[in-house]
Design an enzyme around this catalytic site. Structure first.
Site, PDB file in Angstrom:
ATOM      1  N   SER A  60       0.815  -1.217   0.000  1.00 23.38           N
ATOM      2  CA  SER A  60       0.000   0.000   0.000  1.00 23.38           C
ATOM      3  C   SER A  60       0.844   1.260   0.000  1.00 23.38           C
ATOM      4  CB  SER A  60      -0.941   0.006   1.216  1.00 23.38           C
ATOM      5  OG  SER A  60      -0.199   0.027   2.415  1.00 23.38           O
ATOM      6  N   ASN A 147      -1.775  -1.339  13.646  1.00 17.75           N
ATOM      7  CA  ASN A 147      -3.227  -1.116  13.631  1.00 17.75           C
ATOM      8  C   ASN A 147      -3.614   0.221  14.259  1.00 17.75           C
ATOM      9  OD1 ASN A 147      -3.128  -3.645  12.575  1.00 17.75           O
ATOM     10  ND2 ASN A 147      -4.054  -4.697  14.337  1.00 17.75           N
ATOM     11  N   HIS A 193     -39.979  24.326 -10.880  1.00 18.08           N
ATOM     12  CA  HIS A 193     -40.127  23.378 -11.995  1.00 18.08           C
ATOM     13  C   HIS A 193     -39.392  23.846 -13.246  1.00 18.08           C
ATOM     14  CE1 HIS A 193     -43.573  21.684  -9.636  1.00 18.08           C
ATOM     15  NE2 HIS A 193     -43.725  22.954  -9.315  1.00 18.08           N
ATOM     16  N   SER A 314     -15.451  23.850 -29.844  1.00 15.83           N
ATOM     17  CA  SER A 314     -15.721  22.538 -30.429  1.00 15.83           C
ATOM     18  C   SER A 314     -14.787  22.331 -31.615  1.00 15.83           C
ATOM     19  CB  SER A 314     -17.176  22.470 -30.891  1.00 15.83           C
ATOM     20  OG  SER A 314     -17.310  21.512 -31.931  1.00 15.83           O
ATOM     21  N   ASN A 322     -18.373  26.218 -25.061  1.00 15.19           N
ATOM     22  CA  ASN A 322     -18.930  25.224 -24.140  1.00 15.19           C
ATOM     23  C   ASN A 322     -18.490  25.471 -22.693  1.00 15.19           C
ATOM     24  OD1 ASN A 322     -20.204  23.861 -26.224  1.00 15.19           O
ATOM     25  ND2 ASN A 322     -18.420  22.561 -26.613  1.00 15.19           N
ATOM     26  N   TYR A 354      -9.239  -5.000  13.856  1.00 13.67           N
ATOM     27  CA  TYR A 354      -8.649  -4.623  12.572  1.00 13.67           C
ATOM     28  C   TYR A 354      -8.779  -5.767  11.569  1.00 13.67           C
ATOM     29  CZ  TYR A 354      -5.303  -3.363   8.973  1.00 13.67           C
ATOM     30  OH  TYR A 354      -4.732  -3.081   7.760  1.00 13.67           O
ATOM     31  N   GLN A 359      -7.359  -1.444   4.815  1.00 17.04           N
ATOM     32  CA  GLN A 359      -6.359  -0.786   3.968  1.00 17.04           C
ATOM     33  C   GLN A 359      -7.012  -0.134   2.747  1.00 17.04           C
ATOM     34  OE1 GLN A 359      -2.259  -2.327   3.642  1.00 17.04           O
ATOM     35  NE2 GLN A 359      -2.831  -2.846   1.555  1.00 17.04           N
ATOM     36  N   LYS A 362      -8.213   4.178   2.256  1.00 15.25           N
ATOM     37  CA  LYS A 362      -7.550   5.429   1.866  1.00 15.25           C
ATOM     38  C   LYS A 362      -7.851   5.900   0.446  1.00 15.25           C
ATOM     39  CE  LYS A 362      -4.445   3.805   5.145  1.00 15.25           C
ATOM     40  NZ  LYS A 362      -4.951   2.411   5.063  1.00 15.25           N
TER      41      LYS A 362
HETATM   42  N1  ARG Z   1      -1.040  -0.845   5.588  1.00 14.43           N
HETATM   43  C1  ARG Z   1      -1.976  -1.207   6.623  1.00 14.43           C
HETATM   44  C2  ARG Z   1      -3.284  -0.445   6.437  1.00 14.43           C
HETATM   45  O1  ARG Z   1      -3.304   0.517   5.754  1.00 14.43           O
HETATM   46  C3  ARG Z   1      -1.392  -0.906   7.947  1.00 14.43           C
HETATM   47  C4  ARG Z   1      -1.901  -1.769   9.041  1.00 14.43           C
HETATM   48  C5  ARG Z   1      -1.440  -3.157   8.874  1.00 14.43           C
HETATM   49  N2  ARG Z   1      -1.735  -3.948  10.007  1.00 14.43           N
HETATM   50  C6  ARG Z   1      -1.590  -5.279   9.988  1.00 14.43           C
HETATM   51  N3  ARG Z   1      -1.913  -5.894  11.061  1.00 14.43           N
HETATM   52  N4  ARG Z   1      -1.202  -5.907   8.935  1.00 14.43           N
HETATM   53  O2  ARG Z   1      -4.298  -0.796   6.971  1.00 14.43           O
END
Ligand code: ARG
Length: 500
Positions: A60, A147, A193, A314, A322, A354, A359, A362
Site C-alpha cells: 500500500s 493497527n 419546476h 468545439s 462550451n 482490525y 487498507q 484510503k
Molecule cells: N497498511 C496497513 C493499512 O493501511 C497498515 C496496518 C497493517 N496492520 C496489519 N496488522 N497488517 O491498513
C-alpha cells in the site's frame, strides 16, 4: 506424482479444447517476491518469503506514502511518551527522534528510498530508521501496533483535510458574497419546476448557495469535533501491558482525548465515512450551481457568459462556446458519492477489530478530497469570472406573467378579496394577456376592470419585476434591501471565521 498443472494441461489438450482451459502455472504465481524485505520486520515465524502476488495485493506504499508526515509526527509523539514513562531510555528516544527528523528531511528532499518490498509507509519508515540509527530503532514499536498507528496517521490526515476543505469552501462563499453584493438588485427570473415563477434578484439567488455551503462547512466542523479522539495506544486491539500515557500522546497530537475502547480505536473508520458524506453533500451543492451555470450560459437563456479562460470550443462547430468546467463540476458528485459508497461497502460486516480490508479506506478518501478540492476551486474561479447580462435577465424576469402572484396579492391587500378568489381573477388576467400576445403590465385598465370592477390604476405599481422584488420584504425574501443585509451578515461571519 503428477503436478496438478501438467495433469490439467494434459487433459485440456487431449480434449482438444486448447490451452485456454489450462490452469495458470501455479509455481510461477507463487514465486517468491524479488525481495520480501518487509517480512524481516514481522516474519519471525515464517521460513519462506511471501509470493509475488501476495506482495502485489498487500502493498500500500504507493497510496499511504501520502501521509508520511502524519506517520512521523505520530511516531515522534509516541517515542517521547515512551521515554517519559521510562519504557525506553531517554538516549534511545533521542536517537529515534533524530532519525525520524533525518527521514523527514529525506522525504522532503526527495531522497527517501520508498520501497514496495516494505509494504506500507509504516514499515518503510521503520526500515529506514533501522538503517539510520541501528538497534535503537527497534524500540519505537514498543506498546504500539500498525493497527493503532495507521488509524492515528489516517485520522491526522483526514483532520487536516477537513480543515483545508473548510477554508476552500469559505473562499467560494466569499466569492459568491462578493458577486451577490455586486448584483444585490439585478433582476432575474426565479423558477420553480424550471418554469418562470416570480422575479428574484441574482444576488438573492447566489446567496442561496452561500447558505448551502455554510451548512457544508458546519458539517465538516462537526465531523472534526466527533473524530478528534486519538487511537494511538489501542495497540493491536486489546491495549497494552506497558504503562503508556495515552492522554499525553493524544494531547501532543492535538486530539481532545484518547479513544475509550481499544477495539473501536483500531476498527473505527466512521471519521472517514463521515468526511466522505460531508464531501458528497458539498459536491451535490456544487453540482446544482454548476447546472444553473450551464443553463444560464446557454445562448437561448443568455443570462451569463464566461470568459475564454472558462470556456472551450468545439473541434467541428466553430460557433461553440462550451461550459466544460461547469459540466465537470456538475459531474464530480458522481465519483465523490461513489467514494462514500465504496468505503461504506468495504466497512459493511467487518468483524472487530482490525481487518486488512481497512487498507482499502484510503483511496476513496484521497480521491474524494482531490476531486472536491478541484471542483471547489474551479467553481470559485467561475463565480468570479462570469459576466451577467443584466438587460437580458431583467427582460426575462418581466416576462412569462411572472407578476401574476403580485396581482393576486394586490387584490387581497387592496380589495380584501380572499386569496383563492384573487388567484382565480389573476389567472383570468394571464389568460387574457396570453390571448392578446402581451404581458400583464400591457393590459389596459379597462380590460383588468372587466375581470374585477374594483381594480384601479394603482395595480400597475406592482406589476413590474422591480416592484415585485422590492415588495418581497418578509425575512429571507428577495427584496434588494434584504439581500444587502444578508450580504453584510455573511461578510462579517466570513471575516470572523478567517480570523479564528
Ligand atoms: N497498511 C496497513 C493499512 O493501511 C497498515 C496496518 C497493517 N496492520 C496489519 N496488522 N497488517 O491498513
Amino acid at each position: 506424482m503428477h503436478s496438478r498443472r501438467s495433469l490439467m494441461s494434459g487433459m485440456a489438450l487431449s480434449a482438444g479444447v486448447g490451452l485456454a482451459l489450462a490452469l495458470p502455472p501455479r509455481r510461477a504465481l507463487a514465486q517468491a517476491a524479488p525481495a520480501g524485505e518487509g517480512q524481516k520486520i514481522w516474519g519471525g515465524r515464517f521460513t519462506e518469503k511471501p509470493g509475488a502476488l501476495m506482495q502485489e495485493i498487500n502493498v500500500s506504499i504507493d497510496v499511504d506514502r501520502r501521509f508520511w508526515k502524519q506517520d512521523l509526527t505520530a511516531s515522534r509523539a509516541h517515542a517521547a511518551m515512551l521515554a517519559r514513562q521510562k519504557i525506553i531510555t531517554a538516549e534511545d528516544a533521542a536517537k529515534i527522534d533524530a532519525g525520524l527528523k533525518t527521514i523527514e528531511g529525506e522525504i522532503q528532499g526527495g531522497t527517501f528510498p520508498f520501497r514496495r518490498e516494505y509494504e506500507d509507509i509504516h514499515l518503510n519508515v521503520e526500515a529506514r530508521l533501522g538503517e539510520l540509527i541501528g538497534p535503537a530503532s527497534g524500540r519505537l514499536h514498543t506498546a504500539r501496533s500498525r493497527n493503532d498507528q495507521v488509524a492515528t496517521d489516517f485520522k491526522l490526515w483526514v483532520r487536516d483535510a477537513l480543515d483545508e476543505m473548510q477554508l476552500k469552501v469559505r473562499d467560494l462563499q466569499l466569492a459568491l458574497v462578493h458577486r451577490a453584493d455586486e448584483h444585490f438588485d439585478t433582476l432575474m427570473p426565479g423558477y420553480t419546476h424550471l418554469q418562470p415563477a416570480q422575479p428574484v434578484t441574482l444576488g438573492h439567488h447566489l446567496m442561496a448557495y452561500v447558505e448551502m455551503l455554510g451548512r457544508d462547512v458546519s458539517r465538516m466542523a462537526d465531523a472534526r469535533v466527533r473524530m478528534n479522539e486519538c487511537p494511538l495506544g489501542s495497540a493491536a486491539l486489546a491495549g497494552t501491558s506497558f504503562p503508556i500515557d495515552r492522554h499525553m500522546t493524544a494531547q501532543a497530537l492535538g486530539f481532545d482525548r484518547p479513544t475509550a475502547n481499544s477495539l473501536d480505536g483500531v476498527a473505527d473508520r466512521d471519521f472517514a465515512l463521515e468526511t466522505l458524506s460531508c464531501f458528497t453533500l458539498c459536491a451535490g451543492h456544487l453540482s446544482r450551481l454548476a447546472e444553473e451555470m450551464v443553463i444560464w450560459s446557454n445562448p437561448q437563456f443568455g443570462f451569463i457568459g464566461f470568459s475564454d479562460s472558462y470556456s472551450t470550443g468545439s473541434s467541428i462547430m466553430p460557433q461553440k462556446r462550451n461550459p466544460d468546467a461547469a459540466e465537470l463540476v456538475r459531474a464530480k458528485v458522481g465519483p465523490i458519492s461513489g467514494d462514500f459508497l465504496a468505503l461504506n461497502t468495504v466497512m459493511k460486516g467487518l468483524p472487530l477489530a482490525y481487518d486488512k480490508d481497512l487498507q482499502e479506506d484510503k483511496p476513496p478518501v484521497f480521491h474524494a478530497f482531490d476531486a472536491l478540492d478541484l471542483a471547489v476551486r474551479a467553481m470559485t474561479g467561475m463565480v468570479l469570472d462570469f459576466k451577467a447580462n443584466k438587460a437580458r435577465m431583467a427582460a426575462v424576469a418581466a416576462s412569462g406573467f411572472a407578476t401574476a402572484t403580485d396581482l393576486a396579492d394586490w387584490l387581497v391587500q387592496r380589495l380584501n378579496i380572499p386569496f383563492r378568489e384573487a388567484h382565480h381573477i389573476a389567472g383570468g388576467a394571464v389568460k387574457l394577456a396570453e390571448g392578446r400576445g402581451v404581458d400583464l403590465p400591457q393590459l389596459t385598465l379597462k380590460q383588468l376592470q372587466g375581470l374585477h370592477p374594483g381594480i384601479t390604476a394603482d395595480v400597475y405599481r406592482v406589476l413590474t419585476a422591480e416592484a415585485s422584488c422590492a415588495s418581497r420584504t418578509s425575512y429571507g425574501g428577495t427584496a434588494p434591501t434584504l439581500v444587502k443585509q444578508q450580504v453584510q451578515r455573511w461578510k462579517s461571519l466570513l471575516a470572523a471565521a478567517a480570523k479564528a
